[in-house]
Design a protein around this motif. Structure first.
Motif, mmCIF file in Angstrom:
data_model
loop_
_atom_site.group_PDB
_atom_site.id
_atom_site.type_symbol
_atom_site.label_atom_id
_atom_site.label_comp_id
_atom_site.label_asym_id
_atom_site.label_seq_id
_atom_site.Cartn_x
_atom_site.Cartn_y
_atom_site.Cartn_z
ATOM 1 N N CYS A 19 0.666 -1.315 0.058
ATOM 2 C CA CYS A 19 0.375 0.291 -0.119
ATOM 3 C C CYS A 19 0.951 1.203 0.462
ATOM 4 C CB CYS A 19 -1.265 0.399 1.391
ATOM 5 S SG CYS A 19 -2.368 -1.078 1.004
ATOM 6 N N ALA A 20 1.780 1.071 0.501
ATOM 7 C CA ALA A 20 2.894 2.592 0.764
ATOM 8 C C ALA A 20 2.837 2.633 -0.186
ATOM 9 C CB ALA A 20 3.966 2.243 1.311
ATOM 10 N N GLY A 444 3.711 9.965 12.870
ATOM 11 C CA GLY A 444 3.429 11.655 12.948
ATOM 12 C C GLY A 444 2.764 10.940 11.549
ATOM 13 N N GLU A 445 2.074 12.126 11.943
ATOM 14 C CA GLU A 445 0.403 11.734 10.235
ATOM 15 C C GLU A 445 0.597 11.870 9.404
ATOM 16 O OE1 GLU A 445 -1.938 16.352 11.516
ATOM 17 O OE2 GLU A 445 -2.462 15.357 13.179
ATOM 18 N N THR A 446 2.057 12.060 8.455
ATOM 19 C CA THR A 446 2.411 11.674 7.361
ATOM 20 C C THR A 446 2.976 10.252 7.315
ATOM 21 O OG1 THR A 446 4.144 12.550 7.244
ATOM 22 C CG2 THR A 446 2.158 14.558 6.311
ATOM 23 N N ILE A 457 11.988 11.501 11.846
ATOM 24 C CA ILE A 457 13.562 11.075 11.937
ATOM 25 C C ILE A 457 13.452 11.661 10.916
ATOM 26 C CG2 ILE A 457 14.542 10.059 11.595
ATOM 27 C CD1 ILE A 457 13.599 7.952 13.880
ATOM 28 N N PRO A 458 13.994 12.663 9.915
ATOM 29 C CA PRO A 458 14.024 13.170 8.195
ATOM 30 C C PRO A 458 13.455 11.769 7.348
ATOM 31 C CG PRO A 458 15.143 14.386 9.772
ATOM 32 C CD PRO A 458 14.851 13.880 10.459
ATOM 33 N N GLY A 459 13.244 11.153 6.377
ATOM 34 C CA GLY A 459 13.373 10.448 5.506
ATOM 35 C C GLY A 459 13.111 9.094 5.949
ATOM 36 N N LEU A 460 12.863 9.549 7.167
ATOM 37 C CA LEU A 460 12.298 7.478 7.539
ATOM 38 C C LEU A 460 11.278 7.422 8.153
ATOM 39 C CD1 LEU A 460 14.054 4.967 8.300
ATOM 40 C CD2 LEU A 460 14.203 5.659 10.725
ATOM 41 N N TYR A 461 9.695 6.745 7.386
ATOM 42 C CA TYR A 461 8.794 5.990 7.215
ATOM 43 C C TYR A 461 8.178 4.798 7.507
ATOM 44 C CZ TYR A 461 8.914 11.049 5.005
ATOM 45 O OH TYR A 461 8.241 11.576 4.938
ATOM 46 N N ALA A 462 7.411 4.377 8.463
ATOM 47 C CA ALA A 462 6.529 3.130 8.886
ATOM 48 C C ALA A 462 5.067 2.973 8.770
ATOM 49 C CB ALA A 462 7.620 3.112 10.310
ATOM 50 N N CYS A 463 4.856 1.927 8.464
ATOM 51 C CA CYS A 463 3.733 1.292 8.470
ATOM 52 C C CYS A 463 3.491 -0.190 8.732
ATOM 53 C CB CYS A 463 2.748 1.349 7.263
ATOM 54 S SG CYS A 463 3.995 0.575 5.642
ATOM 55 N N GLY A 464 2.391 -0.845 8.705
ATOM 56 C CA GLY A 464 1.809 -1.956 9.360
ATOM 57 C C GLY A 464 2.766 -2.354 10.861
ATOM 58 N N ARG A 490 -0.868 6.371 3.647
ATOM 59 C CA ARG A 490 -0.109 7.475 4.595
ATOM 60 C C ARG A 490 1.260 7.559 4.813
ATOM 61 N NH1 ARG A 490 -1.703 8.527 11.025
ATOM 62 N NH2 ARG A 490 -3.532 9.385 9.836
ATOM 63 N N ALA A 491 2.035 6.614 5.070
ATOM 64 C CA ALA A 491 4.161 6.318 4.707
ATOM 65 C C ALA A 491 4.018 6.299 3.286
ATOM 66 C CB ALA A 491 4.049 4.720 5.721
#
Length: 508
Positions: A19-20, A444-446, A457-464, A490-491
């Motif tokens: 999905c990401a 966060g929200e994004t 943390i700039p540039g780092l996203y997570a999901c699941g 979202r991520a």
């Protein structure tokens, strides 16, 4: 050694990760998915699921746009009911142990239907779960428990449909590429290091990285550290590749644990289930190791005692807890006992050719066949007391919480209580199988991973499974895949925007 450069790297290839990847790609980003497993074992835990997704809907009309076959003739005599945001919230609160709805839970509720509509727009569509979530009553199919739709061909079908959508958009996936570290410039994540199955190492430079590599349920030592010895003994229902690497990479960048690490989704399973899930079995057979019809009978341990209220709620709301309850019993084992009255209502998993059970014409004879029960006299007493406590004045109705319970027991059975009085009788030995862990990271929200000091943390996203704070002491069935879709979308969108590929670039 070789180098690459993309806009977004997604680590993992399950429902949330894909999905990401879809969201990032539709935002205009060049997206690369890296998956540790070979192609035939990719897809994370999502491939092992039944593919059901829980979401807010107002009635049949909201479901039609999501269906693979909106002309199914059964729809004319189907009552799906409705599932409101308030009901979803109440269901989640039922597992929060007094906590208010978390920010993550609120996001899950609010984004649930939009996520399903979004998936349907990418030709990821669904079908009603007639076999497991409805009973036929007065000529109509009546759905119960707020769970109505699943992907065609279950979890395998969901992952395949999402992967097809991602590739159709021009995305790329590489198998047998295990991410081993994150690349950074200052405090900003700028890519990953990887190692292939053949031992080749390399780097992928990226504008942003999305961690979608699952929790730590396949890591016995992490289960022991965070969840205790009983959960260390659990069978792993899904992939052997969810070993917690995403958490470890995020911790190395200063992320702090978020959520309830000691808890996870654990389901009653056939005692002789394999150590890990088995994708070699057809999709309609993998689920047959589950044993989740305990609400139609009683569940006892090796001491001959009942240990849960089998009818506390619909099994959608209890099975994720009762696997752990089984693991906490002596020897990590229990027996589910049924009589002939309910045998026709047992799910197909109880008639699967590899289902293990003993059978006898009388309860006494059945008890003698339960070799692992230490105190057979105590079990006879337990079942006799249970039978005497059943309130026969209330009619049995499996389509609702019927209130047909027991009277005077310290541990009641609150619904669907019937005497065990018609042979032949069957007993199924079960243990607990862990599906996924609840502890993760704060986002966060994004979708950005939050540092221990409070900033993203700039540039780092997570999901699941890596998103903590979504589930605490259990969850209403189907919420996990929906959470993956909501936070994955979202991520992916957030990562693409950070990488400089926002909506303006997508429109161009």
């Amino acid at each position: 050694m070789h180098d690459d450069r993309v806009d977004v790297v997604v680590v993992g290839s399950g429902n949330a990760a894909l999905c990401a990847a879809i969201a990032a790609r539709e935002s205009g980003a060049r997206v690369l998915v890296l998956e540790k497993a070979p192609a035939d074992m990719a897809g994370g835990n999502s491939k092992y699921t039944a593919g059901a997704m829980r979401f807010v809907y107002r009635g049949n009309g909201d479901l039609i746009p999501l269906l693979r076959d909106p002309a199914d003739p059964r729809l004319e005599r189907t009552d799906f009911g409705s599932y409101t945001a308030e009901t979803f919230g109440a269901d989640l609160l039922g597992f929060n142990d007094g906590r208010p709805l978390s920010r993550e839970q609120q996001a899950l509720i609010e984004g649930s239907y939009d996520a399903l509509r979004w998936l349907a727009s990418h030709d990821v569509k669904f079908e009603p779960i007639y076999a497991r979530q409805s009973f036929e009553k007065d000529g109509r199919f009546v759905f119960w428990g707020g769970l109505t739709l699943a992907a065609q061909h279950e979890g395998v079908g969901l992952v395949e449909a999402e992967l097809t959508a991602f590739l159709r958009l021009g995305g790329e996936i590489r198998y047998e590429h295990a991410v081993t570290d994150l690349l950074t410039e200052g405090n900003t994540v700028r890519g990953v290091r990887f190692e292939t199955a053949s031992g080749e190492t390399g780097e992928i430079r990226a504008g942003a990285v999305v961690l979608g590599s699952g929790g730590f349920e396949a890591n016995r030592e992490m289960r022991r550290r965070y969840m205790g010895e009983n959960m260390a003994a659990a069978r792993v229902r899904g992939t052997p590749f969810n070993t917690g690497i995403g958490l470890q990479l995020a911790f190395a960048q200063g992320a702090e644990p978020h959520g309830l690490y000691e808890n996870g989704h654990a389901t009653p399973m056939d005692l002789h289930t394999p150590e890990y899930g088995n994708l070699d079995l057809p999709h309609d057979e993998r689920k047959h190791y589950r044993k989740i019809c305990y609400f139609l009978g009683v569940m006892v341990n090796a001491r001959g005692e009942r240990f849960v209220d089998e009818g506390r709620d619909f099994r959608n709301y209890t099975y994720a807890q009762f696997g752990r309850a089984v693991l906490e019993q002596p020897g990590h084992v229990a027996w589910q006992i049924f009589d002939a009255k309910v045998d026709p209502l047992l799910y197909a998993e109880y008639r699967f050719h590899d289902a293990h059970f003993v059978e006898a014409e009388t309860l006494d004879a059945l008890i003698e066949k339960l070799d692992g029960v230490e105190d057979k006299a105590k079990l006879r007493q337990t079942l006799a007391i249970y039978n005497a406590a059943v309130d026969d004045s209330v009619p049995f109705d499996p389509t609702v919480k019927d209130g047909r319970g027991t009277k005077g027991l310290a541990l009641p059975k609150s619904n669907w209580a019937q005497r065990l009085d018609q042979g032949p009788f069957k007993a199924y030995p079960v243990t607990g199988g862990i599906t996924f862990t609840y502890g993760g990271l704060q986002v966060g929200e994004t979708g950005g991973v939050v540092h221990a000091e409070g900033h993203e943390i700039p540039g780092l996203y997570a999901c699941g499974e890596l998103v903590g704070g979504v589930f605490f002491n259990g969850y209403p069935g189907g919420s996990g895949l929906t959470s993956g879709a909501v936070f994955g979308r979202r991520a992916g969108t957030g990562a693409a925007r950070f990488a400089g590929m926002g909506t303006e670039a997508a429109a161009a």
